[in-house]
Design a protein around this motif. Structure first.
Motif, PDB file in Angstrom:
ATOM      1  N   MET A 151       0.850  -0.917  -0.079  1.00 24.87           N
ATOM      2  CA  MET A 151      -0.076   0.099   0.057  1.00 24.87           C
ATOM      3  C   MET A 151       0.796   1.481  -0.069  1.00 24.87           C
ATOM      4  SD  MET A 151      -2.725   1.382   2.923  1.00 24.87           S
ATOM      5  CE  MET A 151      -1.524   1.893   3.931  1.00 24.87           C
ATOM      6  N   GLU A 186       2.664   1.323  -3.535  1.00 23.51           N
ATOM      7  CA  GLU A 186       1.775   1.461  -4.767  1.00 23.51           C
ATOM      8  C   GLU A 186       1.149   3.059  -4.729  1.00 23.51           C
ATOM      9  OE1 GLU A 186      -0.871  -1.283  -5.798  1.00 23.51           O
ATOM     10  OE2 GLU A 186       0.517  -2.917  -6.061  1.00 23.51           O
ATOM     11  N   PHE A 187       0.783   3.362  -3.579  1.00 22.27           N
ATOM     12  CA  PHE A 187       0.027   4.975  -3.314  1.00 22.27           C
ATOM     13  C   PHE A 187       0.848   6.085  -3.087  1.00 22.27           C
ATOM     14  CE2 PHE A 187      -3.132   1.458  -3.220  1.00 22.27           C
ATOM     15  CZ  PHE A 187      -4.133   1.761  -4.196  1.00 22.27           C
ATOM     16  N   MET A 215      -7.821  -1.362  -0.302  1.00 18.91           N
ATOM     17  CA  MET A 215      -6.368  -1.033  -0.088  1.00 18.91           C
ATOM     18  C   MET A 215      -6.278   0.404  -0.450  1.00 18.91           C
ATOM     19  SD  MET A 215      -2.763  -1.941  -1.554  1.00 18.91           S
ATOM     20  CE  MET A 215      -2.649  -3.829  -0.743  1.00 18.91           C
ATOM     21  N   ASP A 216      -7.141   0.978  -1.574  1.00 22.64           N
ATOM     22  CA  ASP A 216      -7.200   2.295  -2.051  1.00 22.64           C
ATOM     23  C   ASP A 216      -7.691   3.280  -0.856  1.00 22.64           C
ATOM     24  OD1 ASP A 216      -9.461   0.991  -2.588  1.00 22.64           O
ATOM     25  OD2 ASP A 216     -10.136   2.387  -4.340  1.00 22.64           O
ATOM     26  N   GLN A 217      -8.830   2.712  -0.395  1.00 18.81           N
ATOM     27  CA  GLN A 217      -9.400   3.587   0.454  1.00 18.81           C
ATOM     28  C   GLN A 217      -8.664   3.869   2.115  1.00 18.81           C
ATOM     29  OE1 GLN A 217     -13.452   1.868   1.618  1.00 18.81           O
ATOM     30  NE2 GLN A 217     -13.971   2.013  -0.624  1.00 18.81           N
ATOM     31  N   GLN A 218      -8.057   2.499   2.271  1.00 16.24           N
ATOM     32  CA  GLN A 218      -6.996   2.741   3.354  1.00 16.24           C
ATOM     33  C   GLN A 218      -5.603   3.440   3.246  1.00 16.24           C
ATOM     34  OE1 GLN A 218      -8.507   1.194   5.843  1.00 16.24           O
ATOM     35  NE2 GLN A 218      -9.848   0.958   4.595  1.00 16.24           N
ATOM     36  N   ALA A 219      -5.222   3.622   2.051  1.00  9.17           N
ATOM     37  CA  ALA A 219      -4.222   4.258   1.625  1.00  9.17           C
ATOM     38  C   ALA A 219      -4.695   6.128   1.717  1.00  9.17           C
ATOM     39  CB  ALA A 219      -3.818   4.243   0.343  1.00  9.17           C
ATOM     40  N   THR A 220      -5.936   6.168   1.433  1.00 10.26           N
ATOM     41  CA  THR A 220      -6.583   7.513   1.333  1.00 10.26           C
ATOM     42  C   THR A 220      -6.693   7.986   2.942  1.00 10.26           C
ATOM     43  OG1 THR A 220      -7.755   7.310  -0.536  1.00 10.26           O
ATOM     44  CG2 THR A 220      -8.420   9.087   1.174  1.00 10.26           C
ATOM     45  N   ARG A 242      -3.175   9.019   4.436  1.00  9.95           N
ATOM     46  CA  ARG A 242      -2.784   9.933   3.717  1.00  9.95           C
ATOM     47  C   ARG A 242      -3.417  11.182   4.143  1.00  9.95           C
ATOM     48  NH1 ARG A 242      -0.359  10.523  -1.096  1.00  9.95           N
ATOM     49  NH2 ARG A 242      -1.171   8.627  -1.926  1.00  9.95           N
TER      50      ARG A 242
END
Length: 334
Positions: free
Chosen positions: A225, A228-229, A306-311, A314
């Protein structure tokens, strides 16, 4: 023709849903189609129909197929005389279910000498022949595989493990459940706990290996994560301490400039779960009183969103500029 000549079964009055000759029927279904018990008994002579289970008949000569055995087990579990269920009435579970879920560690259906069927606790059924009846206070929602209702992986694993004494087989099943992406470790352990299997030494050893496997996978996803982000590189797996003071606890990732910590929740239900949760909550509250933002991630969230957790991470990093500076803490490798 003499009295020893087998009676050749005639077609049933009603075809199956596919339009082909019906292969299986329960005694109630045959009675509803106008075939009395005496005729059923006559047809079950050598070379004719076969009684596979009490009240369940194969309407063809020759050995039953694996599909026949699965459907016969369900027919047996659904026979009348049982208390009407609240929820799903019967589903395949145990090793047979794991085979249908395509577990490489589960034997083929042809090698199984027993098929487990999960039914509500209120059903008046007994295990018989090659069918073992497993009761559940609350039946899970089944998954349909090859046209057969099948228990979810975690429940099927628990029911399979309940009949296994071989430690290596148990370990392989639990590991494949997690490594194969079927479910999270905590879900499997929860089902094992509900089935009261965590008192068996070989199951406990397999669970310990499972939790290690699950944490390793979760840590890999956390690394992925960040990479990639394009999140800033944190300090990985560190302990936090106050200068000259007490140990505050370990975290899986820490950004010292922003005072943001990530902690993976890989706990699983065990006998000491309440104590562990209290300790975890106490640590998190202590860190937040010191101005450190703690982001709580579960393995399931990392796997499915995973994208939501990266947000989320961040956002916590960006919000650091608007917060009061955190207390100074000492960061040590864990």
């Amino acid at each position: 023709m003499n009295h020893n000549t087998p009676i050749t079964p005639r077609p049933l009055p009603l075809p199956s849903a596919t339009g082909q000759a019906q292969r299986l029927a329960s005694a109630d279904q045959l009675r509803a189609q106008g075939i009395p018990a005496a005729e059923v008994a006559a047809r079950c002579r050598p070379g004719g129909w076969q009684q596979l289970l009490p009240g369940v008949f194969l309407l063809q000569p020759g050995p039953p197929t694996s599909e026949d055995r699965l459907k016969a087990a369900l027919l047996y579990a659904r026979r009348t005389g049982a208390v009407p269920p609240q929820g799903p009435d019967a589903m395949i579970t145990g090793l047979a279910a794991l085979t249908l879920h395509r577990f490489s560690s589960a034997p083929p259906l042809t090698a199984l000498d027993r098929i487990d069927v999960l039914v509500p606790r209120t059903r008046r059924l007994r295990s018989t022949g090659w069918v073992r009846v497993v009761r559940a206070p609350e039946s899970p929602e089944p998954v349909e595989l090859t046209g057969v209702p099948v228990a979810p992986v975690a429940r099927a694993v628990a029911d399979a493990v309940s009949g296994l004494a071989d430690a290596e087989t148990v370990r392989r099943l639990l590991t494949e459940a997690v490594r194969g992406g079927h479910c999270e470790p905590g879900v499997v352990v929860r089902e094992l706990s509900r089935a009261r299997l965590l008192s068996r030494p070989h199951v406990v050893d397999a669970v310990d290996a499972l939790l290690t496997e699950g944490r390793s996978l979760s840590e890999q996803r956390l690394y992925e994560m960040v990479r990639e982000f394009a999140l800033p590189d944190p300090l990985w797996n560190v302990d936090l301490r106050l200068p000259g003071g007490p140990h505050l606890g370990g975290v899986d990732a820490y950004w010292p400039d922003q005072a943001v910590a990530v902690e993976l929740d890989t706990r699983a239900p065990r006998q000491d779960d309440d104590e562990l949760w209290t300790e975890y909550t106490r640590k998190r509250e202590h860190l937040e009183r010191l101005g450190i933002t703690v982001v709580h991630l579960t393995p399931r969230k990392l796997r499915e969103a995973m994208d939501q957790q990266a947000t989320v991470v961040r956002t916590a990093l960006m919000a650091a500029a608007d917060r009061q500076p955190a207390a100074y803490v000492v960061v040590l490798p864990r």
